[in-house]
Design an enzyme around this catalytic site. Sequence first.
Site, PDB file in Angstrom:
ATOM      1  CG  LEU A 121      -6.812  -9.642 -20.598  1.00 45.42           C
ATOM      2  CD1 LEU A 121      -6.748  -8.932 -19.253  1.00 45.42           C
ATOM      3  CD2 LEU A 121      -7.282  -8.687 -21.688  1.00 45.42           C
ATOM      4  CB  ALA A 122      -0.849 -10.107 -23.608  1.00 49.63           C
ATOM      5  CD  GLU A 123       2.158 -12.250 -19.837  1.00 48.58           C
ATOM      6  OE1 GLU A 123       1.922 -13.050 -18.891  1.00 48.58           O
ATOM      7  OE2 GLU A 123       2.954 -12.476 -20.755  1.00 48.58           O
ATOM      8  CB  THR A 124      -4.028 -13.246 -16.019  1.00 49.66           C
ATOM      9  OG1 THR A 124      -4.988 -13.003 -17.056  1.00 49.66           O
ATOM     10  CG2 THR A 124      -4.722 -13.110 -14.664  1.00 49.66           C
TER      11      THR A 124
END
Length: 260
Positions: free
Chosen positions: A42-45
């Site tokens: 994902l773009a961010e975790t």
Amino acid sequence: MQYYIIDAFSDQLFKGNQAGVCILDEWLSDELMQSIAFENNLAETAFVVKRAEHFDLRWFTPVVEMDLCGHATLASAFVVANFVDASMREIKFNTRSGMLVVKKNDDWFEMDFPSRKPKAIEVTELMEQAVGVKILEAYQSRDMLLIVENQETVRNLKPEQSLVSKLPDSFGLIVSAVGQDVDFVSRFFAPNAGILEDPVTGSSHATLIPFWSERFGKDKMVAEQLSKRGGTLICENCGDRVKISGKATLYLEGKIRTSN
């Protein structure tokens, strides 16, 4: 560990920006957290550890740790308020960008972020080659901000990612214009961080808010990010801070295994 995927900056599934949120008892190694973020893709975790009076929070893209992330902070606040402590109306996160406070008001989450007002720079041939359209103005903060003619130019943009990755002194690229039904619109690209296009980017609005606030002569604005998933942000300029509000919704709840 408990793991959630949240669609941030939207109250609809499959809209806004996805963020993974991992709830930890104590920190894992940096290498393991980066591996989890890469696996999640994902773009961010976000990784969250509860302390006595606040939460520690760190953010990872699939390839690097971030200094500031808006949608994963919103997602983390949503998880804390719904699955960790439902009584909380003010959530404090200790981060690489200092203490970030998120206030819950019904279904809205208001984030208090440091302002990153950009400085004007010269438009270059590389910038125009990278985005493929005429650039009216260029600015620099953590990210490069390019102002283009109108909302449709932003919507139809097809940047050359190999050239975006060569833009100097920038984590990511923001392309923005005056909006039609909102105050301003934008898109965000960060190929060097493993993010070709981020659907809705809270941290880029730490730059966009002071810029457009000065341009419009007003502090309260509504913004839209024109990615395929799209998202709406309620914005307020507060001098050396900015406030960014949005909604969120739960997509997935589960557990992550880190050993066989």
